[in-house]
Design a protein around this motif. Structure first.
Motif, short mmCIF file in Angstrom:
data_model
loop_
_atom_site.label_atom_id
_atom_site.label_comp_id
_atom_site.label_asym_id
_atom_site.label_seq_id
_atom_site.Cartn_x
_atom_site.Cartn_y
_atom_site.Cartn_z
N UNK A 55 0.48 0.49 -7.30
CA UNK A 55 1.20 -0.39 -6.39
C UNK A 55 1.36 -1.82 -6.88
N UNK A 56 1.11 -2.04 -8.17
CA UNK A 56 1.22 -3.39 -8.71
C UNK A 56 2.44 -3.61 -9.59
N UNK A 57 3.22 -2.58 -9.85
CA UNK A 57 4.43 -2.73 -10.67
C UNK A 57 5.62 -2.14 -9.92
N UNK A 137 10.64 18.24 -7.14
CA UNK A 137 10.23 18.84 -5.87
C UNK A 137 10.36 17.83 -4.75
N UNK A 138 10.85 18.29 -3.61
CA UNK A 138 11.05 17.41 -2.46
C UNK A 138 9.75 16.75 -2.04
N UNK A 139 8.63 17.46 -2.12
CA UNK A 139 7.37 16.86 -1.71
C UNK A 139 7.03 15.64 -2.56
N UNK A 140 7.40 15.66 -3.85
CA UNK A 140 7.15 14.50 -4.71
C UNK A 140 8.09 13.35 -4.35
N UNK A 141 9.33 13.68 -4.06
CA UNK A 141 10.28 12.64 -3.64
C UNK A 141 9.76 11.94 -2.39
N UNK A 142 9.30 12.72 -1.44
CA UNK A 142 8.74 12.16 -0.21
C UNK A 142 7.53 11.29 -0.53
N UNK A 148 6.17 3.78 -2.09
CA UNK A 148 6.86 2.51 -2.22
C UNK A 148 6.93 1.78 -0.88
N UNK A 149 7.16 2.53 0.20
CA UNK A 149 7.21 1.91 1.53
C UNK A 149 5.85 1.29 1.88
N UNK A 150 4.79 2.00 1.55
CA UNK A 150 3.44 1.51 1.83
C UNK A 150 3.16 0.23 1.04
N UNK A 151 3.53 0.23 -0.24
CA UNK A 151 3.32 -0.95 -1.08
C UNK A 151 4.11 -2.14 -0.52
N UNK A 152 5.30 -1.87 -0.01
CA UNK A 152 6.14 -2.93 0.55
C UNK A 152 5.67 -3.36 1.93
N UNK A 153 4.69 -2.66 2.48
CA UNK A 153 4.18 -3.01 3.79
C UNK A 153 5.04 -2.51 4.93
N UNK A 154 5.92 -1.56 4.61
CA UNK A 154 6.81 -1.02 5.63
C UNK A 154 6.09 0.02 6.47
N UNK A 155 5.06 0.66 5.89
CA UNK A 155 4.39 1.74 6.61
C UNK A 155 5.30 2.95 6.67
#
Length: 161
Positions: A55-57, A137-142, A148-155
């Motif tokens: 989550x740092x790059x 695989x869709x599970x990896x896309x998810x 990325x949403x978590x890193x951005x603080x979007x939850x």
């Protein structure tokens, strides 16, 4: 061609280097022996990918080059412009490329992307918000989108996945 494998939270990644460029990053379901990277460039790619997963790059700086037609190169160039932690639809991508009738061709070129995560085709979704067509695989896309949403603080993202 030099090859390195490394463990990610979603499987084993295989990275190849050709002529001073990272030529491919792919995700595998199989287990591979993890050994030190045989070249400094492969080690740099591993380091940056590990930073992405930590989550740092948000952008990669190592040199990349994948084989493809001029059209595919244009599609992939458009993918790297998608900001970290955001998504666009295939229709939006085709409009951004001034080619609104080429949605299927663009989706096909996205599917031929050999630089998993680095050229972020996982950030392109269906017009209805669905997670469509992902070679890893869709599970990896998810997982990648949620990461990325978590890193951005979007939850929890507003997408229905």
């Amino acid at each position: 061609m030099s090859v390195a494998y490394f463990r990610t939270p979603v499987g084993i990644a295989r990275i190849t280097e050709e002529e001073g460029f990272i030529a491919s990053v792919s995700i595998r379901d199989e287990e591979y022996d993890i050994e030190p990277a045989p070249t400094p460039l492969l080690q740099a790619a591993i380091d940056e990918l590990n930073e992405y997963f930590a989550g740092t790059r948000k952008q990669f700086t190592f040199p990349i080059k994948q084989e493809g037609s001029e059209f595919q190169q244009q599609v992939w160039d458009e993918l790297v412009q998608i900001p970290y932690g955001t998504t666009i639809t295939y229709a939006q991508q085709s409009n951004q490329m001034n080619n609104p009738l080429a949605i299927r061709a663009i989706a096909s070129a996205n599917g031929r992307n050999n630089l998993w995560v680095v050229v972020p085709c996982h950030r392109v979704i269906g017009s209805n918000g669905s997670l469509t067509g992902y070679a890893g695989g869709i599970w990896r896309k998810k997982w990648l989108l949620e990461h990325e949403a978590k890193v951005m603080g979007v939850g929890q993202t507003k997408l229905d996945f």
